[in-house]
Structure formats: structure tokens, C-alpha cells
Design a protein around this motif. Structure first.
Motif, mmCIF file in Angstrom:
data_model
loop_
_atom_site.group_PDB
_atom_site.id
_atom_site.type_symbol
_atom_site.label_atom_id
_atom_site.label_comp_id
_atom_site.label_asym_id
_atom_site.label_seq_id
_atom_site.Cartn_x
_atom_site.Cartn_y
_atom_site.Cartn_z
ATOM 1 N N ALA A 4 0.799 -1.221 0.000
ATOM 2 C CA ALA A 4 0.000 0.000 0.000
ATOM 3 C C ALA A 4 0.834 1.274 0.000
ATOM 4 O O ALA A 4 0.322 2.352 -0.325
ATOM 5 N N ASP A 5 2.115 1.191 0.366
ATOM 6 C CA ASP A 5 3.000 2.350 0.289
ATOM 7 C C ASP A 5 4.039 2.175 -0.812
ATOM 8 O O ASP A 5 5.107 2.789 -0.787
ATOM 9 N N HIS A 6 3.724 1.344 -1.805
ATOM 10 C CA HIS A 6 4.581 1.117 -2.967
ATOM 11 C C HIS A 6 3.871 1.598 -4.225
ATOM 12 O O HIS A 6 2.642 1.543 -4.309
ATOM 13 N N PHE A 7 4.651 2.052 -5.195
ATOM 14 C CA PHE A 7 4.039 2.527 -6.428
ATOM 15 C C PHE A 7 4.973 2.311 -7.618
ATOM 16 O O PHE A 7 6.175 2.136 -7.467
ATOM 17 N N PHE B 131 -1.552 -1.731 -4.128
ATOM 18 C CA PHE B 131 -0.428 -1.115 -4.828
ATOM 19 C C PHE B 131 -0.889 0.149 -5.557
ATOM 20 O O PHE B 131 -1.939 0.175 -6.197
ATOM 21 N N ILE B 132 -0.098 1.220 -5.470
ATOM 22 C CA ILE B 132 -0.423 2.488 -6.134
ATOM 23 C C ILE B 132 0.101 2.446 -7.564
ATOM 24 O O ILE B 132 1.303 2.281 -7.789
ATOM 25 N N ARG B 133 -0.784 2.621 -8.518
ATOM 26 C CA ARG B 133 -0.396 2.671 -9.928
ATOM 27 C C ARG B 133 -0.556 4.105 -10.426
ATOM 28 O O ARG B 133 -1.658 4.643 -10.405
ATOM 29 N N ALA B 134 0.533 4.722 -10.857
ATOM 30 C CA ALA B 134 0.477 6.058 -11.444
ATOM 31 C C ALA B 134 0.432 5.893 -12.958
ATOM 32 O O ALA B 134 1.407 5.461 -13.571
ATOM 33 N N LEU B 135 -0.704 6.233 -13.575
ATOM 34 C CA LEU B 135 -0.974 5.894 -14.972
ATOM 35 C C LEU B 135 -1.536 7.088 -15.730
ATOM 36 O O LEU B 135 -2.289 7.890 -15.181
ATOM 37 N N CYS B 136 -1.190 7.158 -17.023
ATOM 38 C CA CYS B 136 -1.886 8.099 -17.901
ATOM 39 C C CYS B 136 -3.251 7.542 -18.297
ATOM 40 O O CYS B 136 -4.222 8.285 -18.408
ATOM 41 N N ALA C 159 -6.009 6.514 -17.199
ATOM 42 C CA ALA C 159 -6.792 6.490 -15.961
ATOM 43 C C ALA C 159 -8.264 6.296 -16.302
ATOM 44 O O ALA C 159 -9.073 7.225 -16.187
ATOM 45 N N ASN C 160 -8.602 5.104 -16.706
ATOM 46 C CA ASN C 160 -9.959 4.781 -17.158
ATOM 47 C C ASN C 160 -10.706 4.061 -16.042
ATOM 48 O O ASN C 160 -10.410 2.903 -15.728
ATOM 49 N N ALA C 161 -11.697 4.738 -15.456
ATOM 50 C CA ALA C 161 -12.429 4.152 -14.340
ATOM 51 C C ALA C 161 -13.226 2.926 -14.753
ATOM 52 O O ALA C 161 -13.540 2.082 -13.912
ATOM 53 N N SER C 162 -13.555 2.809 -16.031
ATOM 54 C CA SER C 162 -14.314 1.649 -16.499
ATOM 55 C C SER C 162 -13.433 0.436 -16.737
ATOM 56 O O SER C 162 -13.927 -0.651 -17.021
ATOM 57 N N GLU C 163 -12.099 0.617 -16.613
ATOM 58 C CA GLU C 163 -11.159 -0.478 -16.850
ATOM 59 C C GLU C 163 -10.308 -0.772 -15.625
ATOM 60 O O GLU C 163 -9.180 -1.246 -15.738
ATOM 61 N N GLY C 164 -10.830 -0.465 -14.444
ATOM 62 C CA GLY C 164 -10.141 -0.863 -13.219
ATOM 63 C C GLY C 164 -9.335 0.206 -12.534
ATOM 64 O O GLY C 164 -8.749 -0.046 -11.471
ATOM 65 N N PHE C 165 -9.256 1.418 -13.098
ATOM 66 C CA PHE C 165 -8.551 2.495 -12.404
ATOM 67 C C PHE C 165 -9.366 2.922 -11.188
ATOM 68 O O PHE C 165 -10.555 3.227 -11.297
ATOM 69 N N LYS C 166 -8.713 2.958 -10.020
ATOM 70 C CA LYS C 166 -9.396 3.268 -8.765
ATOM 71 C C LYS C 166 -8.795 4.542 -8.164
ATOM 72 O O LYS C 166 -7.674 4.523 -7.659
ATOM 73 N N PRO C 167 -9.534 5.657 -8.199
ATOM 74 C CA PRO C 167 -8.988 6.924 -7.686
ATOM 75 C C PRO C 167 -8.583 6.880 -6.220
ATOM 76 O O PRO C 167 -7.704 7.633 -5.808
ATOM 77 N N ILE C 168 -9.194 6.003 -5.421
ATOM 78 C CA ILE C 168 -8.810 5.905 -4.011
ATOM 79 C C ILE C 168 -7.379 5.405 -3.845
ATOM 80 O O ILE C 168 -6.715 5.690 -2.858
ATOM 81 N N ARG C 169 -6.872 4.712 -4.848
ATOM 82 C CA ARG C 169 -5.555 4.077 -4.753
ATOM 83 C C ARG C 169 -4.614 4.557 -5.849
ATOM 84 O O ARG C 169 -3.424 4.774 -5.615
ATOM 85 N N ASP C 170 -5.110 4.695 -7.070
ATOM 86 C CA ASP C 170 -4.273 4.989 -8.227
ATOM 87 C C ASP C 170 -4.134 6.492 -8.458
ATOM 88 O O ASP C 170 -4.924 7.293 -7.965
ATOM 89 N N VAL C 171 -3.116 6.855 -9.244
ATOM 90 C CA VAL C 171 -2.813 8.249 -9.552
ATOM 91 C C VAL C 171 -2.949 8.467 -11.053
ATOM 92 O O VAL C 171 -2.387 7.699 -11.842
ATOM 93 N N SER C 172 -3.680 9.495 -11.442
ATOM 94 C CA SER C 172 -3.821 9.852 -12.852
ATOM 95 C C SER C 172 -2.706 10.808 -13.254
ATOM 96 O O SER C 172 -2.529 11.863 -12.641
ATOM 97 N N LEU C 173 -1.962 10.441 -14.299
ATOM 98 C CA LEU C 173 -0.861 11.267 -14.799
ATOM 99 C C LEU C 173 -1.310 12.072 -16.017
ATOM 100 O O LEU C 173 -2.062 11.571 -16.850
ATOM 101 N N PRO C 174 -0.818 13.301 -16.158
ATOM 102 C CA PRO C 174 -1.074 14.025 -17.404
ATOM 103 C C PRO C 174 -0.254 13.390 -18.536
ATOM 104 O O PRO C 174 0.894 13.002 -18.338
ATOM 105 N N GLU C 175 -0.852 13.282 -19.684
ATOM 106 C CA GLU C 175 -0.105 12.812 -20.855
ATOM 107 C C GLU C 175 0.494 14.030 -21.549
ATOM 108 O O GLU C 175 -0.211 14.984 -21.874
ATOM 109 N N ILE C 176 1.802 13.983 -21.767
ATOM 110 C CA ILE C 176 2.498 15.132 -22.343
ATOM 111 C C ILE C 176 3.518 14.631 -23.358
ATOM 112 O O ILE C 176 4.217 13.642 -23.121
ATOM 113 N N LYS C 177 3.589 15.296 -24.480
ATOM 114 C CA LYS C 177 4.561 14.952 -25.516
ATOM 115 C C LYS C 177 5.714 15.936 -25.432
ATOM 116 O O LYS C 177 5.553 17.137 -25.690
ATOM 117 N N ILE C 178 6.888 15.435 -25.042
ATOM 118 C CA ILE C 178 8.061 16.284 -24.875
ATOM 119 C C ILE C 178 8.988 16.093 -26.065
ATOM 120 O O ILE C 178 9.440 14.979 -26.347
#
Length: 481
Positions: free
Chosen positions: A250-253, A275-280, A282-301
Motif C-alpha cells: 500500500a506504500d509502494h508505487f 499497490f499504487i499505480r500512477a498511470l496516464c 486512468a480509465n475508471a471503467s477499466e479498473g482504475f481506482k482513484p482511491i488508490r491509483d494516480v492519474s498522470l497528465p499525458e504530455i509529448k516532450i
């Protein structure tokens, strides 16, 4: 989808075989699911219905439970006891600090309530958090200050590049490499000097490089190789150290913007339950859980450059109502093209932009920039819109927006469901000019949170990502003996 066609230096293949061979030796006793005690009392549970971060619209804290450390070999009990005592003392210090942070954040929320009452009574003190880009500016700023004082990340040392400790620094998946390098380059204030002072633990798997190297020359989209490598790594560090077992992860990501990253945990949902998953993606209909997971901004560098903002045209010169240009990736864009491609001079929608036209200049001239999802829900056009001073129109169902714990997206963006695509022009034209001007002003205000700086700076994108992880950690109490 990952590119599977580039040539890989042949010298890497023996290296990969050696790496995977030694991982197989190190987890010979089985995966974590077979190593951890099945005592129900060891499982993390939800308790209090009230969170100290309720003003963030956050979630209940997990209650303490008996220690779940297990003996994984035949070491003497005295050796195991020493390890447990050291870990518990360190964990106790961290938990005390986190408790102080929670109390300070809660107090800041109470200050905000007083200011709200003052505004209702006509005695505004000058701090206008109501209707700002933040859900609660007081609690966010206090939480960020607490993070700067207490948040420490330990990146496990196991593994060799390129599969671990290395990620891309350019193009669409670049945030993975920049975050990894920021934490591991030895200069970050958030890097822990030892695991015992860590608030969270980073699993430094290079998802992009695993797909780049391990999946060549094989042409397959099966996720099993990726899943096995990450699972083996978790098994290895949970065998060597007590930290994963102590918290059930729970304190791993881990962090990745690749489309395949969410599938890592699909192979063993119980193992990755906390486990904390930091993901771009971030689809709630496919298992992304805001209570645990982190939504990342998608950026093209772009190569050799970080994200640069510019003001574009002032609002009075933005004569174009809406603009989009991009490939026909996914069902949402097909619907968009069906209704708007080449059909309206005020809503310019292109699949392929003519060479005579400038993508950036069109965004600079548009009042609203359409940001439909592609193959996945996230789109780099949201950040591109903010950089151009263009109000983003987010067209994606079930998308958990980045930093939505603290940012009030409704104040600087427009949300259109996929079903409402035919009504886009009607929806945008119905927005009063005064409301548009306020949204555009807030776009210029909020975009500082979406800029990548190296080294990172307070409130920039890397800090905001760390703050999102910090919030998830605040919602976990590690079991202490």
C-alpha cells in the motif's frame, strides 16, 4: 500502441537473459501471494467513514492492523526480531509525522470553512478560493507544504538498465523517464537516504523499455512477459526486505504512461490490491481506482525540450470557436470525424492538417480546443491546450482527470460526453462570453501545474505527481507492532 519495429543492438539480448535468469533464482520460493501469511487480521481494512482529507473529496483512512511480516527462510528468530524492531521504530516515526501532517491539513480545511462563512456574511478577507482552480486552496497549499517537509521516496536499487532505472525522456511516454531520473539522480529533496526514512517505495520498472527490448524480435501483444518481469521484481524485493509485506504494497508505487501499464496488475489482482499505480490511462471503467491509483497528465516532450507555455492570441483575437487535428485513433475520434470533419467553418476538425497550416497557431487562435480520447482515454492535447491558453474540451467517458484531488477542472475546462459530440457547437456557443473569459484566465493560472521542470520546482508537474502519491500515502496507516 508501442512501436515494435525498431532495431535493437544484439548485445542486449544476452544481458536480458542473464537478468531474467537471476530474477528466477531470487524468487525460487514463489511469488508474494505464497509468501505472505493468510491470517485475515493481516489484511488492510477500511475503518473510519471520515477522512482528514474530506475537503479533498478523498477517502477513509485504513485502520492499523497487526504486523504482517513473515519469515521467508530459516533464519534464526533473533535475526528476524532485530529486523522487525528496526522497521517498526522507523515506521512509527514516519506514522507520527504523517499524523501531524493530517492534523495540519485538517486545520487548514477548517480555516477555509471560516473564510467561506465570512464571504457569506459579507466580510471577505481577500482570499477568493471559492470558484478558483482549486477544490480547496487552503488544504492543498497546506498539504503541499507538509509534503515538502515529510515526503521521502525510496527507489529500490535492484535491477539493471535498460529494463529498470531508465525511461524515455522524449515523446509521448517521457513523463516515466523524467520522474525516474528526478528521483534517482541523487539531487532530489524527495529522495530518501535509506529505506527506513521512506514514506513510499518506488518500483523503478521501465515499462517502455521492457516493451521496447523484451518484445523484440517477437511480434506479439501478449502482456505476459511484461507482467512476469514486474511480478518477479516485486517478489524479489518483498523477499529481501520487509517493506512490501508490512503494508501489503500500500506504500509502494510504479509510474508509467504506456498504454500497457494498467495491464501489469491484471495478472494477480490480489498481489496488487493495495499497490499504487500512477498511470496516464486512468480509465475508471477499466479498473482504475482513484482511491488508490494516480492519474498522470499525458504530455509529448520534444527532443531536448521541456514543455513550454505561451499565451497565444488574447481572447479578443480568438475568432475560431473550436479546433482539433489528429489521427483516427479509437472509436471516439471516429464519431467526432463523422459529425464535424470538414463540415463547419467555426468548428475546424481535421484528420490530417494541411502542410500550409500550423497546428500551434490554430490552437492559439481557437477559444476552445477539442481533446477527444484516442486508443485510450488520456490525450496530450489537454496539456497542449493549456500551453496555448486554449480552453480544453474534454471528450472522454470514464476518464479520471489528473490532479482532480485538488484541481477544480470545471472552472477551466468543458466536459462533453461522447453521446453529445453532435451537439458540440451548440454547447460551446451557449457558454456566455463572461464565463469563457473567466475560464480562459484560469487556464493561464492552472497551467503552471502541467509544466515539467528539471530539476522540479514547487507546484510544477513533477511536484503535482508526487503530491498525488503523497495523498494516497496519507490515506494509509502502516500496521505497527
Amino acid at each position: 500502441m508501442a512501436d515494435l519495429t525498431c532495431t535493437t543492438p544484439f548485445v542486449l539480448y544476452p544481458l536480458l537473459v542473464i537478468i531474467l535468469f537471476f530474477y528466477s533464482l531470487n524468487h525460487r520460493n514463489g511469488f508474494l501471494s505464497s509468501l505472505v501469511d493468510d491470517d485475515p487480521s493481516c489484511h488492510l481494512s477500511q475503518s473510519s467513514p471520515e477522512s482528514v482529507l474530506s475537503t479533498f473529496r478523498f477517502f477513509p483512512l485504513r485502520s492499523p492492523s497487526p504486523p504482517c511480516l513473515t519469515t521467508l527462510n530459516n533464519s534464526s528468530s533473533s535475526e528476524v526480531t532485530v529486523v522487525e524492531e528496526v522497521v517498526d521504530e522507523a515506521a512509527e516515526r514516519i506514522e507520527e509525522g504523517l499524523a501531524m501532517a493530517r492534523a495540519a491539513i485538517k486545520k487548514a480545511g477548517e480555516v477555509d470553512l471560516r473564510h467561506r462563512r465570512d464571504r457569506r456574511n459579507g466580510s471577505d478577507s481577500g482570499f477568493a478560493s471559492n470558484g478558483s482552480i482549486y477544490l480547496n486552496a487552503f488544504t492543498f497549499h497546506q498539504s503541499h507544504r507538509e509534503m515538502e517537509k515529510r515526503f521521502k521516496i525510496w527507489s529500490y536499487r535492484e535491477g539493471e538498465a535498460p529494463l529498470f532505472h531508465k525511461g524515455p525522456l522524449n515523446d509521448i511516454y517521457a513523463i516515466e523517464g523524467h520522474f525516474m531520473d528526478e528521483i534517482e539522480n541523487g539531487k532530489s529533496r524527495f529522495a530518501a537516504a535509506s529505506p527506513d526514512e521512506a514514506t513510499v517505495f518506488y518500483i523503478p520498472v521501465g515499462i517502455v523499455n521492457i516493451i521496447r527490448f523484451v518484445y523484440r524480435p517477437y511480434i506479439t501483444y501478449s502482456r505476459d512477459r511484461l507482467q512476469n518481469i514486474v511480478k518477479d521484481y516485486v517478489s524479489l524485493v518483498s523477499y529481501r526486505y520487509p517493506y512490501w509485506n508490512r503494508s501489503r504494497g500500500a506504500d509502494h508505487f510504479f509510474l508509467s504512461c504506456h498504454d500497457w501499464a494498467p495491464d501489469v496488475s491484471a495478472v494477480d489482482p490480489e498481489l496488487y490490491k493495495h499497490f499504487i499505480r500512477a498511470l496516464c490511462n486512468a480509465n475508471a471503467s477499466e479498473g482504475f481506482k482513484p482511491i488508490r491509483d494516480v492519474s498522470l497528465p499525458e504530455i509529448k516532450i520534444k527532443y531536448g525540450k521541456l514543455g513550454l507555455t505561451h499565451n497565444g492570441e488574447p481572447p479578443k483575437n480568438r475568432k475560431l470557436l473550436a479546433f482539433f487535428a489528429g489521427g483516427s485513433h479509437g472509436e471516439v475520434r471516429k464519431v467526432l470525424f463523422k459529425h464535424w470533419k470538414g463540415k463547419d467553418k467555426d468548428v475546424l476538425v481535421y484528420e490530417y492538417l494541411p502542410k500550409s497550416m500550423s497546428y500551434t497557431k490554430l490552437m492559439d487562435r481557437a477559444k476552445f480546443c477539442l481533446c477527444p480520447s484516442g486508443w485510450e482515454v488520456a490525450s496530450p492535447r489537454i496539456v497542449e491546450s493549456l500551453y496555448s491558453g486554449c480552453v480544453p474540451v474534454i471528450i472522454a467517458d470514464s476518464y479520471v482527470l489528473p490532479f482532480s484531488d485538488v484541481l477544480n477542472w470545471k472552472t477551466f475546462s468543458v466536459h462533453v460526453s461522447v453521446a453529445k459530440i453532435p451537439e458540440i457547437k451548440k454547447i460551446l456557443e451557449a457558454i456566455p462570453e463572461e464565463e469563457y473569459l473567466e475560464m480562459q484566465r484560469r487556464v493561464l493560472e492552472v497551467r503552471k501545474h502541467f509544466v515539467v521542470n528539471r530539476p522540479s520546482k514547487a507546484y510544477d508537474m513533477l511536484h503535482m505527481i508526487m503530491h498525488s502519491i503523497w495523498l494516497r500515502r496519507l490515506n494509509v496507516r502502516i500496521p505497527l507492532s
